[in-house]
Design a protein around this motif. Structure first.
Motif, PDB file in Angstrom:
ATOM      1  N   GLN A   1       0.891  -1.205   0.028  1.00 41.27           N
ATOM      2  CA  GLN A   1       0.025   0.064  -0.012  1.00 41.27           C
ATOM      3  C   GLN A   1       0.913   1.024  -0.027  1.00 41.27           C
ATOM      4  O   GLN A   1       2.008   1.142   0.493  1.00 41.27           O
ATOM      5  N   GLY A   2       0.377   2.473  -0.759  1.00 38.87           N
ATOM      6  CA  GLY A   2       1.185   3.671  -0.645  1.00 38.87           C
ATOM      7  C   GLY A   2       1.678   3.673  -2.068  1.00 38.87           C
ATOM      8  O   GLY A   2       0.761   3.562  -3.153  1.00 38.87           O
ATOM      9  N   GLU A   3       2.661   4.407  -2.367  1.00 37.66           N
ATOM     10  CA  GLU A   3       3.252   4.819  -3.455  1.00 37.66           C
ATOM     11  C   GLU A   3       4.459   3.661  -3.917  1.00 37.66           C
ATOM     12  O   GLU A   3       5.666   3.808  -3.377  1.00 37.66           O
ATOM     13  N   PHE A   4       4.223   2.760  -4.808  1.00 36.34           N
ATOM     14  CA  PHE A   4       5.309   1.847  -5.039  1.00 36.34           C
ATOM     15  C   PHE A   4       6.364   2.311  -5.831  1.00 36.34           C
ATOM     16  O   PHE A   4       6.047   3.332  -6.839  1.00 36.34           O
ATOM     17  N   PRO A   5       7.798   2.110  -5.532  1.00 35.39           N
ATOM     18  CA  PRO A   5       8.353   1.434  -4.520  1.00 35.39           C
ATOM     19  C   PRO A   5       8.939   1.947  -3.305  1.00 35.39           C
ATOM     20  O   PRO A   5       9.518   1.333  -2.677  1.00 35.39           O
ATOM     21  N   ASN A   6       8.661   3.372  -3.184  1.00 34.21           N
ATOM     22  CA  ASN A   6       9.211   3.944  -2.120  1.00 34.21           C
ATOM     23  C   ASN A   6       8.655   4.338  -0.812  1.00 34.21           C
ATOM     24  O   ASN A   6       9.300   4.589  -0.057  1.00 34.21           O
ATOM     25  N   ARG A   7       7.314   4.178  -1.028  1.00 36.72           N
ATOM     26  CA  ARG A   7       6.462   4.559   0.383  1.00 36.72           C
ATOM     27  C   ARG A   7       5.413   3.695   0.595  1.00 36.72           C
ATOM     28  O   ARG A   7       4.403   3.477  -0.269  1.00 36.72           O
ATOM     29  N   ASN A   8       5.631   2.799   1.424  1.00 36.58           N
ATOM     30  CA  ASN A   8       4.707   1.611   1.785  1.00 36.58           C
ATOM     31  C   ASN A   8       3.934   1.859   3.104  1.00 36.58           C
ATOM     32  O   ASN A   8       4.623   1.994   4.289  1.00 36.58           O
ATOM     33  N   THR A   9       2.824   2.273   3.198  1.00 36.31           N
ATOM     34  CA  THR A   9       2.071   2.559   4.399  1.00 36.31           C
ATOM     35  C   THR A   9       1.785   1.444   5.323  1.00 36.31           C
ATOM     36  O   THR A   9       1.196   1.602   6.559  1.00 36.31           O
ATOM     37  N   SER A  10       1.843   0.437   4.566  1.00 39.60           N
ATOM     38  CA  SER A  10       1.680  -1.031   5.354  1.00 39.60           C
ATOM     39  C   SER A  10      -0.040  -0.915   6.190  1.00 39.60           C
ATOM     40  O   SER A  10      -0.005  -1.310   7.167  1.00 39.60           O
ATOM     41  N   GLU A  11      -0.926  -0.622   5.421  1.00 33.47           N
ATOM     42  CA  GLU A  11      -2.032  -0.608   6.069  1.00 33.47           C
ATOM     43  C   GLU A  11      -2.818  -1.546   6.333  1.00 33.47           C
ATOM     44  O   GLU A  11      -3.786  -1.799   7.199  1.00 33.47           O
ATOM     45  N   ASP A  12      -2.219  -2.811   5.676  1.00 36.50           N
ATOM     46  CA  ASP A  12      -2.829  -4.055   5.957  1.00 36.50           C
ATOM     47  C   ASP A  12      -1.884  -4.624   7.219  1.00 36.50           C
ATOM     48  O   ASP A  12      -2.484  -6.049   7.530  1.00 36.50           O
ATOM     49  N   GLY A  13      -1.254  -4.061   7.859  1.00 33.65           N
ATOM     50  CA  GLY A  13      -0.572  -4.643   8.750  1.00 33.65           C
ATOM     51  C   GLY A  13       0.733  -4.957   8.702  1.00 33.65           C
ATOM     52  O   GLY A  13       1.726  -5.543   9.764  1.00 33.65           O
ATOM     53  N   TRP A  14       1.243  -5.042   7.519  1.00 32.95           N
ATOM     54  CA  TRP A  14       2.419  -5.718   7.425  1.00 32.95           C
ATOM     55  C   TRP A  14       3.424  -5.196   6.255  1.00 32.95           C
ATOM     56  O   TRP A  14       2.776  -4.694   5.022  1.00 32.95           O
ATOM     57  N   SER A  15       4.793  -4.899   6.415  1.00 38.27           N
ATOM     58  CA  SER A  15       5.358  -4.252   5.298  1.00 38.27           C
ATOM     59  C   SER A  15       6.204  -5.320   4.376  1.00 38.27           C
ATOM     60  O   SER A  15       6.629  -5.055   3.211  1.00 38.27           O
ATOM     61  N   THR A  16       6.259  -6.646   5.118  1.00 35.85           N
ATOM     62  CA  THR A  16       6.941  -7.723   4.107  1.00 35.85           C
ATOM     63  C   THR A  16       5.702  -8.820   4.520  1.00 35.85           C
ATOM     64  O   THR A  16       4.742  -8.695   4.336  1.00 35.85           O
ATOM     65  N   THR A  17       6.404  -9.909   5.001  1.00 35.06           N
ATOM     66  CA  THR A  17       5.613 -11.197   5.087  1.00 35.06           C
ATOM     67  C   THR A  17       4.804 -11.142   6.273  1.00 35.06           C
ATOM     68  O   THR A  17       4.927 -10.372   7.107  1.00 35.06           O
ATOM     69  N   ALA A  18       3.510 -11.668   6.111  1.00 40.74           N
ATOM     70  CA  ALA A  18       2.775 -11.740   7.203  1.00 40.74           C
ATOM     71  C   ALA A  18       2.521 -13.290   7.598  1.00 40.74           C
ATOM     72  O   ALA A  18       2.906 -14.248   6.857  1.00 40.74           O
ATOM     73  N   PRO A  19       1.949 -13.481   8.981  1.00 40.04           N
ATOM     74  CA  PRO A  19       1.973 -14.877   9.225  1.00 40.04           C
ATOM     75  C   PRO A  19       0.808 -15.845   8.247  1.00 40.04           C
ATOM     76  O   PRO A  19      -0.074 -15.029   7.726  1.00 40.04           O
ATOM     77  N   VAL A  20       1.196 -17.194   8.015  1.00 40.04           N
ATOM     78  CA  VAL A  20       0.556 -17.648   6.938  1.00 40.04           C
ATOM     79  C   VAL A  20      -1.128 -17.853   7.359  1.00 40.04           C
ATOM     80  O   VAL A  20      -1.815 -18.216   6.339  1.00 40.04           O
ATOM     81  N   ARG A  21      -1.399 -17.561   8.378  1.00 43.35           N
ATOM     82  CA  ARG A  21      -2.665 -17.783   8.728  1.00 43.35           C
ATOM     83  C   ARG A  21      -3.384 -16.498   9.021  1.00 43.35           C
ATOM     84  O   ARG A  21      -4.271 -16.280   9.892  1.00 43.35           O
TER      85      ARG A  21
END
Length: 299
Positions: free
Chosen positions: A192-212
């Motif tokens: 989320q945000g402006e790829f590739p330089n600003r990630n707002t992480s609105e979904d809660g994760w900036s890289t991987t999330a737990p698989v469940r």
């Protein structure tokens, strides 16, 4: 279509123990390919064509760091990223010493080659997977994934099996849950945000999330889109759908790269809208990167 879920598979003996819960799918016919017009022409998501797959069981999640560690501890396996001494890391995720950063990749400057990046050190030598047991294993090449499968008496899904499972019984839908990306909240781990330089992480994760994280699809599979790309068994050919057989297609007999499915935490509508059931990509079998993992199916 009916889905039944088996107990966690333990002691499926190649020599190892595969401890991921299974979805036992009845198989059947479905329409494979992009029916919404969202596809990327070079990826070969069309024509939409009918495919029939036989019954199969598939992991309900990607293989996690804990799962992969069990394999490595049992076998002493060295991944290709470890053997080569470097892997690809998204520039905002790098955790490495300055002299370990090899610089941006040609054409995709948001990817850096980083010495010391591997599945245990997803951002580089200054990172670790401590506390990330339930996150997907990354920096795993296609060859590494096959080595895990050989140990666990498993295999990678065919591209057709993967799409059948990801759709969860919703023929023609964009996403595993239907048509709306936000319904009513984030249901997928993407950029989320402006790829590739600003990630707002609105979904809660900036890289991987737990698989469940989020919710499973109609067949009980978690996060087939977003989070991490997943390797499939098939060689990649953008024209393959023009000649794909109706029953249990397994892809071309040869090629230069292997199919990857599902998109990742780096997908964004402005650059890579491949967080869809029908989306395809590929990479060479020895390639590893910080947003690629895998799930397996039963033999």
């Amino acid at each position: 279509m009916r889905m039944t879920r088996s107990a966690t598979v333990r002691g499926v003996d190649g020599s190892g123990t595969h401890c991921i819960e299974q979805a036992a799918l009845q198989g059947g016919r479905f329409l494979m390919g992009d029916s919404t017009g969202d596809g990327n022409r070079p990826d070969g998501e069309t024509p939409v064509h009918q495919v029939e797959v036989a019954p199969f069981s598939i992991d309900v999640t990607s293989v996690t760091n804990a799962d992969f560690a069990r394999f490595v501890d049992a076998t002493g396996y060295v991944t290709e990223a470890e053997s080569f001494g470097f892997s690809a890391v998204f520039h905002l995720a790098v955790e490495a010493l300055r002299d370990e950063i090899m610089g941006p990749a040609t054409g995709v400057p948001w990817w850096y080659g980083v010495r010391g990046a591997d599945w245990r050190h997803p951002g580089g030598s200054e990172s670790s997977v401590d506390g990330l047991d339930d996150h997907p294993a990354v920096h795993v090449s296609w060859n590494d994934a096959v080595a895990y499968c050989d140990w666990a008496a498993r295999r990678l899904p065919t591209e057709a099996e993967w799409e059948f499972a990801s759709r969860g019984g919703l023929d023609g839908a964009r996403y595993p849950w239907g048509e709306d990306l936000m319904a009513p909240h984030w249901r997928v781990n993407i950029f989320q945000g402006e790829f590739p330089n600003r990630n707002t992480s609105e979904d809660g994760w900036s890289t991987t999330a737990p698989v469940r994280s989020y919710e499973p699809n109609g067949y009980g599979l978690w996060q087939t889109v977003g989070n991490v790309w997943e390797w499939c068994a098939d060689w990649f050919d953008a024209s393959y759908y023009l000649r794909s057989p109706l029953t249990s297609p397994t892809g071309p007999s040869e090629g230069a790269s292997r199919v990857m499915r599902g998109g990742s935490y780096l997908c964004h509508s402005s650059y890579c809208n491949r967080y869809r059931n029908s989306a395809r990509s590929s990479n060479t079998p020895d390639s590893s990167m910080g947003n690629a993992g895998f799930r397996t199916v039963g033999i």
